[in-house]
Write an enzyme that holds these catalytic residues in place. Sequence first.
Site, short mmCIF file in Angstrom:
data_model
loop_
_atom_site.label_atom_id
_atom_site.label_comp_id
_atom_site.label_asym_id
_atom_site.label_seq_id
_atom_site.Cartn_x
_atom_site.Cartn_y
_atom_site.Cartn_z
N GLY A 1 0.82 -1.21 0.00
CA GLY A 1 0.00 0.00 0.00
C GLY A 1 0.86 1.26 0.00
O GLY A 1 1.01 1.90 1.05
N GLU B 1 13.25 -4.03 -3.38
CA GLU B 1 12.36 -4.18 -4.52
C GLU B 1 13.08 -3.86 -5.82
O GLU B 1 12.97 -4.60 -6.80
CB GLU B 1 11.14 -3.26 -4.36
CG GLU B 1 10.15 -3.37 -5.51
CD GLU B 1 8.96 -2.43 -5.37
OE1 GLU B 1 8.11 -2.44 -6.28
OE2 GLU B 1 8.90 -1.68 -4.38
N ASN C 1 11.59 5.36 -13.55
CA ASN C 1 13.00 5.47 -13.96
C ASN C 1 13.47 6.93 -14.00
O ASN C 1 14.66 7.20 -13.81
CB ASN C 1 13.19 4.80 -15.32
CG ASN C 1 13.21 3.29 -15.20
OD1 ASN C 1 12.87 2.74 -14.14
ND2 ASN C 1 13.61 2.60 -16.25
#
Length: 399
Positions: free
Chosen positions: A127, A244, A385
């Site tokens: 979340g 991540e 990015n």
Amino acid sequence: MDLTLSRDDAAFRDEVRAFLESSLLREVADARSVGVSVPKPLVKKWHKVLHDQGWVAPAWPKEYGGTGWTTTQRHIFDEECANADAPRLMPFGLSMVGPVIYTYGTPEQKAQHLPGILSGETWWCQGYSEPGSGSDLASLKTRAVRDGDHYVVNGQKIWTSYAHEADWIFCLVRTDDQGKPQEGISFLLIDMKTPGITVRPIVSIDELHHLNEVFFEDVRVPLANRIGEENKGWTYAKFLLTHERTGIAGVPGSKKAVEALHQIATSERAGDGKRLADEPGFRRELSEIEIKLAGLEITNLRILADAEAGQAVGEKSSILKIIGTEIQQSLQILAVEALGYYGFASHRDRLEGRSNEAIIGPDYGETVFASYGFGRASTIYGGSNEIQRNVLAKAVLGL
């Protein structure tokens, strides 16, 4: 960096190959993957097999259920899994919130959550993003107000992958409006069965349901579900994003995609009837991608080795995220171009298990367009990015 396998590492590779050959269920290996992984029932089967083997969390410290493998062994394992068509495990528990919990969580939080993450019994979602707060995540508005020994949470999250299948959500919430935006954020663990949570589906361009909106209306969350200190959630969020972004590089998966493109190129014909494998333009594009991928693999190994030696990954993960996702998109574009009209055939019903009709065109084209559509987001999720380039400019170049 010496990439030659030692005798021990070569033996480890043989052990992994033998395990995959004997333990990877055919129905799991043959399942089509679009998005993060294959359908939940199948990935849970594979998760259980790895958990029973003790190999489900190679990157975790050994005291929390990790394998104790070296960087090279983890790399070998990832490559062999990709080569065997083993599906990727859901990352939200194992690669994201799990490391946050065992690094910053209380003993009670570790005891409550780590076993379920390792076993695959508990599924998580993330979340973070909100309407208007994506790349500028520090502007988030979902609010948590103290009420006795609970927080009362109100707000909305969006683009929440697999929230419709998750048992828990790790959530960034605003607990203070004073000072810099990053200084008023807390990190909460929230049971998705808590009253006041509503999940609404978002069907994306790949015509599949990965994404969701999540609404919080007076959701009561125990203070004991907060990770670390109040208003220090940005610290834990940055730690999670580093994990991540490192995982998003996806080197083994991209190497497998290159192999698949070589196979397609020997089968498909260009407009003049020649094999794609004999077309100079196609060969040049694929070769350029392979060169970038080889460089990314070395960089990924070097960063993992630094992390194993105790060095902070930090902004280095942004390099992996940028190059890794751009390579993935280049491969997806080339696959669609290689298949021509067959690449745009929709197989949504087959992919979601609602149809067993024969596909249009070659078998290897079944997921090409869906993967292309899902892959459009890879340069956005995990921090766009453009933002990653800003991170590198500030941290590395001092701009």
